[in-house]
Design a protein around this motif. Sequence first.
Motif, PDB file in Angstrom:
ATOM      1  N   ALA A 120      38.518  43.447  41.319  1.00  0.00           N
ATOM      2  CA  ALA A 120      38.816  42.968  42.673  1.00  0.00           C
ATOM      3  C   ALA A 120      39.140  41.484  42.653  1.00  0.00           C
ATOM      4  CB  ALA A 120      37.644  43.264  43.609  1.00  0.00           C
ATOM      5  N   ALA A 121      38.388  40.708  41.877  1.00  0.00           N
ATOM      6  CA  ALA A 121      38.647  39.265  41.764  1.00  0.00           C
ATOM      7  C   ALA A 121      40.002  39.025  41.092  1.00  0.00           C
ATOM      8  CB  ALA A 121      37.532  38.595  40.980  1.00  0.00           C
ATOM      9  N   LEU A 122      40.277  39.793  40.050  1.00  0.00           N
ATOM     10  CA  LEU A 122      41.564  39.695  39.356  1.00  0.00           C
ATOM     11  C   LEU A 122      42.704  40.040  40.317  1.00  0.00           C
ATOM     12  CD1 LEU A 122      42.433  39.352  36.273  1.00  0.00           C
ATOM     13  CD2 LEU A 122      42.648  41.835  36.284  1.00  0.00           C
ATOM     14  N   TYR A 123      42.489  41.078  41.090  1.00  0.00           N
ATOM     15  CA  TYR A 123      43.503  41.539  42.047  1.00  0.00           C
ATOM     16  C   TYR A 123      43.775  40.458  43.091  1.00  0.00           C
ATOM     17  CZ  TYR A 123      46.106  44.723  45.065  1.00  0.00           C
ATOM     18  OH  TYR A 123      47.090  45.312  45.811  1.00  0.00           O
ATOM     19  N   GLU A 124      42.713  39.920  43.659  1.00  0.00           N
ATOM     20  CA  GLU A 124      42.880  38.896  44.701  1.00  0.00           C
ATOM     21  C   GLU A 124      43.605  37.675  44.182  1.00  0.00           C
ATOM     22  OE1 GLU A 124      39.835  37.526  47.398  1.00  0.00           O
ATOM     23  OE2 GLU A 124      38.954  39.545  47.377  1.00  0.00           O
TER      24      GLU A 124
END
Length: 176
Positions: free
Chosen positions: A14-18
């Motif tokens: 999720a952090a990578l995606y954001e």
Amino acid sequence: MQAVAQAGDRAAFAALYEHYAPRLKAYIMRLGAPEDVAEELAQESLISAWGRAATFDPAQASVATWLFTIARNKRIDRLRRERRPEIDPNDPALVPDEMPAPDSGVDQAQAEARLRRAMQALSADQTHLLQLAFFSDLSHREIADREKLPLGTVKSRIRLALARLRTQLDGEGMEG
């Protein structure tokens, strides 16, 4: 990326995606894709990265380089598909016609011969009007205008010609 690869860490993804989704979208738009396509390709790229996270090798490239390469390849794939659409094997234009049964060719030839004989029994005027109506695909109004005849006359002559053909064909044993 290693947390995603080793443990399938959703929070890390999720952090990578954001962090990368907006950057990938902007990059794909700079490559010429419209905004909606760029967003879709950015999502596809990150989903692909999720599935292939175990293949990521930090010795080969940075996470950013790896993700941008995936995005560039997704864009290229999309362009290729748009230029060369996938062929639908069920498209009626691509399905060959079934071969007629051997005897149907004989039946067809006999029916055509009966129709030709019946047409010879018509007057030249009736034959001409039928040819205009059925082979030239003209409406009764178009025939009337072309032949300079009243519409009612054209309709009557065609109706009488068809009735005479039916009588001739019924006499030869062919249903009309």
